[in-house]
Structures are given as C-alpha cells and as structure tokens.
Design a protein around this motif. Structure first.
Motif: not given
Length: 168
Positions: A89-94, A96-98, A151-154
């Motif tokens: 939800x936080x990273x969405x379609x970006x 960052x998610x990958x 999650x913390x790193x990204x």
C-alpha cells in the motif's frame, strides 16, 4: 511535518515487525492496522488525488489476494501476507515495490539458509523460548524479519522519507 511523523512511524512499525516476528513468530493485526492508518494520514496530509490513492489500494489488494492464496496453500504465514499487503500500500505501483519484493526475497533466502545451518548445529535446548522456537526444526521461518528489513531499506531511499532522516 505530519508526513515526516507518518514516515517515522512507518519505519518504527517495520522495525517492530522484525522484532516481534523474530521473538514470537507473529505479526499482529494491530501492527498491520497501524501501518494502514499511517498511510491514510500520510496520503491526506500530502493531498494525494483519488486516482493515486486508488492505484495504491489496487496494488495492496492484489498483494493481499496473492499472499492470501499462498497462506491458504501453507506457503507463508498470515501475518506475513498482511504485512506484504500493507507495505505494498505504501509503495504502490512503483519501482520501490519491486525493490521491496526483491530485497524481501533475498533477505528471506539468506534468513532461511542461516536457520537451516543453525538448526543443523544447535539443538533447541537453550532455555530461551524465542531462541528455542527458532532452532526447532518444526518451526517455520520468521519471514517478517526479511519483510521488515526490506521495507526499512526501500522506504529509507524514498524522497518522502528524507524529512525523517533530516530530523535524526
């Protein structure tokens, strides 16, 4: 300022997921709910458009459906499934998610190998309940450790989080 506080709490909640999954092999619904609430506050504080919010929700729901199927098949824990969805939800379609999914897979593989080695070398007779649970060959892998670290790193590389690190 609200954005910075939400970002800070997101990082703390991910750290909490690491610690609680390592110690108890559980990720509470309250922790996942807090991640969701932080996201909603963050979104409204930054004036996101309904379309952007919808895209993030769609990614999160897709992640939940896929991870719930994996949970139903016994491939992962329910807390891990919910944590992945909340983080998506936080990273969405970006990108960052990958990045998150890649790092979580990498860290999860390393964690699994380390646990296999530790379980081959030591017996679960230390007297420490958390450590004995980790060393037990019948226990699973606290995958929330990998998910939280990823999650913390990204998130820490995100421009939205730079305000958090400016305060530290």
């Amino acid at each position: 300022m609200v954005s910075v506080v939400c970002g800070f709490f997101f990082l703390l909640l991910m750290l909490r997921a690491v610690v609680t999954d390592l110690a108890h092999m559980t990720i509470s619904n309250r922790l996942v709910g807090a991640i969701l609430v932080c996201f909603l506050i963050f979104v409204f504080a930054n004036g996101w458009s309904p379309a952007a919010i919808g895209l993030h929700l769609a990614v999160s729901m897709t992640a939940l459906l896929l991870t719930f199927a994996a949970f139903a098949l016994g491939w992962m824990g329910g807390g891990d499934a919910k944590l992945i969805s909340a983080t998506a939800l936080w990273f969405g379609p970006t990108v960052a998610l990958w990045d998150y999914l890649f790092l979580a897979s990498l860290f999860g593989g390393i964690l699994t190998l380390l646990l296999i080695l530790a379980r081959a070398c030591w017996k679960p007779q230390t007297g420490n309940a958390s450590l004995d649970r980790l060393l037990s060959p019948t226990s699973g892998v606290p995958y929330g450790v990998a998910l939280g670290m990823a999650g913390i790193i990204v998130a820490s590389r995100s421009p939205d989080m730079q305000g958090v690190f400016a305060l530290i």
